[in-house]
Design a protein around this motif. Structure first.
Motif, PDB file in Angstrom:
ATOM      1  N   LEU A  40       0.946  -0.920   0.020  1.00  0.00           N
ATOM      2  CA  LEU A  40      -0.003   0.105   0.123  1.00  0.00           C
ATOM      3  C   LEU A  40       0.919   1.331  -0.029  1.00  0.00           C
ATOM      4  O   LEU A  40       1.566   1.517   0.977  1.00  0.00           O
ATOM      5  CB  LEU A  40      -1.013   0.078   1.250  1.00  0.00           C
ATOM      6  CG  LEU A  40      -1.917   1.198   1.569  1.00  0.00           C
ATOM      7  CD1 LEU A  40      -2.777   1.373   0.277  1.00  0.00           C
ATOM      8  CD2 LEU A  40      -2.693   1.078   2.817  1.00  0.00           C
ATOM      9  N   ALA A  65      -4.528   5.102   5.130  1.00  0.00           N
ATOM     10  CA  ALA A  65      -3.523   3.908   4.999  1.00  0.00           C
ATOM     11  C   ALA A  65      -3.914   3.110   6.200  1.00  0.00           C
ATOM     12  O   ALA A  65      -3.998   1.839   6.025  1.00  0.00           O
ATOM     13  CB  ALA A  65      -2.104   4.401   5.313  1.00  0.00           C
ATOM     14  N   THR A  74      -5.666  -0.616   5.377  1.00  0.00           N
ATOM     15  CA  THR A  74      -4.869  -1.592   6.081  1.00  0.00           C
ATOM     16  C   THR A  74      -5.514  -2.705   6.811  1.00  0.00           C
ATOM     17  O   THR A  74      -5.580  -3.750   6.785  1.00  0.00           O
ATOM     18  CB  THR A  74      -3.502  -1.231   7.033  1.00  0.00           C
ATOM     19  OG1 THR A  74      -2.525  -0.533   6.252  1.00  0.00           O
ATOM     20  CG2 THR A  74      -2.709  -2.475   7.651  1.00  0.00           C
ATOM     21  N   THR A  75      -6.582  -1.974   7.683  1.00  0.00           N
ATOM     22  CA  THR A  75      -7.456  -2.833   8.599  1.00  0.00           C
ATOM     23  C   THR A  75      -8.533  -3.601   7.425  1.00  0.00           C
ATOM     24  O   THR A  75      -8.544  -4.743   7.778  1.00  0.00           O
ATOM     25  CB  THR A  75      -8.060  -1.968   9.430  1.00  0.00           C
ATOM     26  OG1 THR A  75      -7.217  -1.254  10.414  1.00  0.00           O
ATOM     27  CG2 THR A  75      -9.177  -2.702  10.189  1.00  0.00           C
ATOM     28  N   VAL A 110      -0.395  -6.666   4.483  1.00  0.00           N
ATOM     29  CA  VAL A 110      -0.153  -5.573   3.972  1.00  0.00           C
ATOM     30  C   VAL A 110       1.104  -4.776   4.440  1.00  0.00           C
ATOM     31  O   VAL A 110       1.584  -5.006   5.764  1.00  0.00           O
ATOM     32  CB  VAL A 110      -1.208  -4.488   4.622  1.00  0.00           C
ATOM     33  CG1 VAL A 110      -0.963  -3.159   3.849  1.00  0.00           C
ATOM     34  CG2 VAL A 110      -2.643  -4.999   4.083  1.00  0.00           C
ATOM     35  N   GLU A 111       1.832  -4.362   3.539  1.00  0.00           N
ATOM     36  CA  GLU A 111       3.280  -3.455   3.663  1.00  0.00           C
ATOM     37  C   GLU A 111       3.100  -2.264   3.181  1.00  0.00           C
ATOM     38  O   GLU A 111       2.365  -1.965   2.246  1.00  0.00           O
ATOM     39  CB  GLU A 111       4.416  -4.349   3.168  1.00  0.00           C
ATOM     40  CG  GLU A 111       5.680  -3.510   3.722  1.00  0.00           C
ATOM     41  CD  GLU A 111       6.905  -4.407   3.214  1.00  0.00           C
ATOM     42  OE1 GLU A 111       8.068  -3.942   3.591  1.00  0.00           O
ATOM     43  OE2 GLU A 111       6.630  -5.635   2.725  1.00  0.00           O
ATOM     44  N   ARG A 112       3.359  -1.213   4.174  1.00  0.00           N
ATOM     45  CA  ARG A 112       2.893   0.180   3.726  1.00  0.00           C
ATOM     46  C   ARG A 112       4.183   1.081   3.278  1.00  0.00           C
ATOM     47  O   ARG A 112       5.046   0.886   4.053  1.00  0.00           O
ATOM     48  CB  ARG A 112       2.240   0.911   4.894  1.00  0.00           C
ATOM     49  CG  ARG A 112       1.720   2.300   4.539  1.00  0.00           C
ATOM     50  CD  ARG A 112       1.562   3.158   5.404  1.00  0.00           C
ATOM     51  NE  ARG A 112       1.313   4.445   5.180  1.00  0.00           N
ATOM     52  CZ  ARG A 112       1.055   5.580   5.999  1.00  0.00           C
ATOM     53  NH1 ARG A 112       1.248   5.381   7.319  1.00  0.00           N
ATOM     54  NH2 ARG A 112       1.069   6.832   5.601  1.00  0.00           N
TER      55      ARG A 112
END
Length: 240
Positions: free
Chosen positions: A5, A13, A17-18, A27-29
């Motif tokens: 993301l 974000a 993510t949730t 998820v990796e942000r």
């Protein structure tokens, strides 16, 4: 899936993510484009915002597409027709405008995943078509070993087709990538440059026209006579 993301808005974000985690995604942000470029090769899917603080998201998208076929959905507040065209022509698999519902995002991700991967971009710097050699790094073209001087835009058109041989590029896509404006579809400039490529290389089949669709790199069979070395044209590939 492992989802990258790319979003600099902490609140959005966090919500995304949730939602993604609730649907079973890991998820990796990334907040910056530079981090997105570093991480994109190790994930299964990318959600990319265009309004990033360190680089325009479209440029980040193009850079990822040069080396990766990872599915990408642009998630942005940009609503203009030109923005949508640029996003899709730059390599996005879909374009979703904020605000949106989580259910729509999940549905679009599933649809993109079902389509499968796109052709892998050429990784070699030299593309060979019959006796034509296109060096993407040095911007040189030879036919039967003889150099063929091209204008900057002639080479850019040829290079765009050569990076994904067999893939058809629409007029709008080429105009956007080379001229920077997909709305010049009525212009004859592209036709002139394609004609120039065919004439200078003496290989009419080097660029194939698909009526009503666009252009692609041709498949040359038995080499014909090379271009007249005394008729190389006035400009080199670095000319404007």
């Amino acid at each position: 899936m492992r989802v990258l993301l790319v979003e600099d808005d902490d609140r959005l974000a966090g919500a995304l993510t949730t939602a993604l985690a609730r649907h079973g995604h890991e998820v990796e942000r990334a907040r910056l484009a530079v981090d997105a470029l570093r991480l994109a090769g190790g994930v299964d899917f990318v959600l990319l915002d265009l309004g990033l603080p360190d680089m325009d998201g479209l440029e980040a998208l193009r850079r990822v597409r040069r080396v990766s076929v990872v599915p990408i959905i642009v998630v942005t507040a940009r609503t203009g027709e030109r923005d949508v065209l640029r996003g899709l022509r730059s390599g996005a698999d879909d374009y979703l405008v904020k605000p949106f519902r989580t259910a729509e995002l999940m549905a679009r991700m599933e649809a993109v995943a079902r389509r499968g991967t796109r052709p892998l971009p050429v990784r070699d710097q030299v593309v060979a078509v019959g006796d034509v050699r296109i060096d993407l790094e040095t911007r040189r073209v030879t036919v039967a070993g003889r150099p063929v001087p091209l204008t900057r835009r002639e080479f850019d058109v040829l290079a765009l087709l050569a990076r994904e041989p067999g893939v058809v590029r629409s007029r709008e896509e080429i105009l956007d990538a080379v001229w920077g404006d997909p709305l010049l579809a009525a212009s004859r400039s592209l036709d002139v440059h394609v004609a120039g490529l065919r004439a200078k290389t003496s290989r009419p089949g080097l660029v194939e026209t698909l009526r009503g669709t666009g252009y692609r790199l041709g498949r040359l069979a038995a080499p014909g006579p090379g271009p007249d070395p005394g008729d190389g044209g006035p400009e080199g590939s670095g000319a404007p």
